[in-house]
Design an enzyme around this catalytic site. Structure first.
Site, PDB file in Angstrom:
ATOM      1  N   ARG A  58      23.997 -20.756  48.712  1.00 40.68           N
ATOM      2  CA  ARG A  58      22.752 -19.996  48.693  1.00 40.68           C
ATOM      3  C   ARG A  58      22.582 -19.070  49.912  1.00 40.68           C
ATOM      4  NH1 ARG A  58      22.257 -24.495  45.733  1.00 40.68           N
ATOM      5  NH2 ARG A  58      23.600 -25.228  47.405  1.00 40.68           N
ATOM      6  N   THR A  59      22.740 -19.633  51.102  1.00 37.29           N
ATOM      7  CA  THR A  59      22.409 -18.868  52.313  1.00 37.29           C
ATOM      8  C   THR A  59      23.370 -17.688  52.488  1.00 37.29           C
ATOM      9  OG1 THR A  59      21.720 -20.978  53.248  1.00 37.29           O
ATOM     10  CG2 THR A  59      21.860 -19.121  54.753  1.00 37.29           C
ATOM     11  N   LYS A  86      43.093 -20.799  64.817  1.00 39.33           N
ATOM     12  CA  LYS A  86      44.206 -20.686  65.785  1.00 39.33           C
ATOM     13  C   LYS A  86      43.778 -21.126  67.180  1.00 39.33           C
ATOM     14  CE  LYS A  86      45.737 -16.525  63.373  1.00 39.33           C
ATOM     15  NZ  LYS A  86      45.709 -15.067  63.521  1.00 39.33           N
ATOM     16  N   ARG A 108      26.334 -19.538  60.673  1.00 38.50           N
ATOM     17  CA  ARG A 108      26.169 -20.959  60.311  1.00 38.50           C
ATOM     18  C   ARG A 108      27.265 -21.742  61.016  1.00 38.50           C
ATOM     19  NH1 ARG A 108      25.072 -23.799  54.578  1.00 38.50           N
ATOM     20  NH2 ARG A 108      23.021 -22.982  55.130  1.00 38.50           N
ATOM     21  N   HIS A 136      17.163 -24.505  60.531  1.00 39.30           N
ATOM     22  CA  HIS A 136      17.600 -23.612  59.445  1.00 39.30           C
ATOM     23  C   HIS A 136      16.395 -22.700  59.152  1.00 39.30           C
ATOM     24  CE1 HIS A 136      19.533 -21.994  56.034  1.00 39.30           C
ATOM     25  NE2 HIS A 136      19.866 -23.074  55.371  1.00 39.30           N
TER      26      HIS A 136
HETATM   27  N1   CP Z   1      19.876 -24.543  51.338  1.00 36.72           N
HETATM   28  C1   CP Z   1      21.090 -24.167  51.800  1.00 36.72           C
HETATM   29  O1   CP Z   1      21.275 -23.934  53.004  1.00 36.72           O
HETATM   30  O2   CP Z   1      22.066 -24.063  50.846  1.00 36.72           O
HETATM   31  P1   CP Z   1      23.560 -23.623  51.134  1.00 36.72           P
HETATM   32  O3   CP Z   1      24.211 -24.702  51.954  1.00 36.72           O
HETATM   33  O4   CP Z   1      24.197 -23.473  49.782  1.00 36.72           O
HETATM   34  O5   CP Z   1      23.525 -22.327  51.896  1.00 36.72           O
END
Ligand code: CP
Length: 320
Positions: A58-59, A86, A108, A136
């Site tokens: 999603r993100t 590496k 992320r 998040h």
């Molecule tokens: N909610 C969320 O962060 O989903 P993803 O891990 O798929 O990005």
């Protein structure tokens, strides 16, 4: 009004006015996704790098769609295809990416604080797309937008967050965000999955799922984050599900207009049953749709800020 900081590293750093600005901006950008030609020139000439060291559906996708819908150049880098494999350090990776003059880096990472480290090493704006068990922020903002859309307001609502609070960056960001917006947050989960600092953050603890959901306007169910667990936190998934899984029978004790949320990915039959995840109270896919609008708003607001900064730099140079 503008965002005060160069980066979006966590909800903790945002004040209520900034959160409202982001939600209102997302609302005003939704139309782009609802028309036949889903593209506007707003971010033409801007470069956005999505740097993902952890899996995401999603993100990552919604940051990419958000950038492309506003005509930015979007580059995706995953850990497995980067020189991190590496042995390159995070700071070296960041400095090398900065050398290519991106405007925004979306990160992320499995380690809490990784986006902060990158932020200190680059001129580009950094957006935290989830760091370890820390925060998040864009997930929380899309959750707020969804709640505001469904309930009309956030202030005064009671939100129950259920599940693996200890390892959840979504729970942390949402506790900060919801309390700043005037909602009351209650949490419930296996005692081993409730960190002691949670009450200091403004949430109150309920012992059972039933106690938490009985007067809740919104129920947020969380996935068990096995990838962050170093030992057994509960006997079996079956017992977890019996105590803290939401199913249609247990939902009967909730309010008749309750809203069910889940950040995804969903473990069907563990923290939530399929009939609840797909049922009439669920807004899980609305959350995903709002993710695009929120990420468009973040990219837009951070780019605008940079635009203002470079205009100021140019003015200062002319005056010298
Ligand atoms: N909610 C969320 O962060 O989903 P993803 O891990 O798929 O990005």
């Amino acid at each position: 009004m503008q965002l005060r900081n160069k980066d979006i590293l966590g909800i903790k750093d945002l004040d209520r006015d900034e959160i409202e600005l982001i939600l209102d901006t997302a609302e005003s950008l939704k139309w782009v996704s609802n028309r036949d030609i889903k593209k506007v020139p707003t971010l033409r000439g801007k470069t956005i790098i999505n740097l993902f060291f952890e899996a995401s559906t999603r993100t990552r996708t919604s940051f990419e769609i958000a950038g492309k819908r506003m005509s930015a150049d979007v580059i995706n880098i995953s850990a497995s295809s980067s020189s991190a494999v590496k042995g390159e350090t995070l700071i070296d990776t960041a400095k090398n990416l900065q050398a290519m003059s991106p405007d925004i880096i979306v990160v992320r990472h499995g380690s809490s604080g990784a986006p902060q480290i990158i932020s200190g090493a680059v001129k580009a704006s950094v957006i935290n797309a989830g760091d370890g068990c820390h925060e998040h922020p864009s997930q929380s903002l899309l959750d707020l937008l969804t709640i505001r859309q469904v309930k009309g307001q956030i202030e005064g609502l009671r939100i129950a967050i259920i599940g693996d609070i200890k390892h959840s960056r979504v729970a942390r960001s949402n506790i900060y965000a919801l309390t700043k917006m005037g909602a009351q947050v209650v949490v419930a989960g296996f005692p081993t999955l409730l960190p002691p600092e949670i009450e200091k953050m403004g949430a109150s603890i309920r012992k059972t799922l039933d106690e938490a959901i009985i007067d809740a306007d919104v129920i947020m169910m969380l996935r068990i984050q096995k990838e962050r667990m170093t030992g057994p936190y509960f006997p079996t998934e079956r017992e977890y599900s019996m105590l803290f899984g939401l199913n249609a029978k247990r939902l009967k004790s909730a309010k008749s207009d309750v809203t069910i949320m889940h950040p995804g990915p969903v473990n069907r039959g563990v923290e939530i049953s399929p009939e609840v995840a797909d049922g009439p109270y669920s807004v899980i896919l609305e959350q995903v749709a709002n993710g695009v609008a929120i990420r468009m708003a973040l990219l837009y607001l951070l780019s605008g800020r940079k635009h203002e900064e470079s205009r100021k730099e140019a003015r200062d140079e002319n005056n010298n």
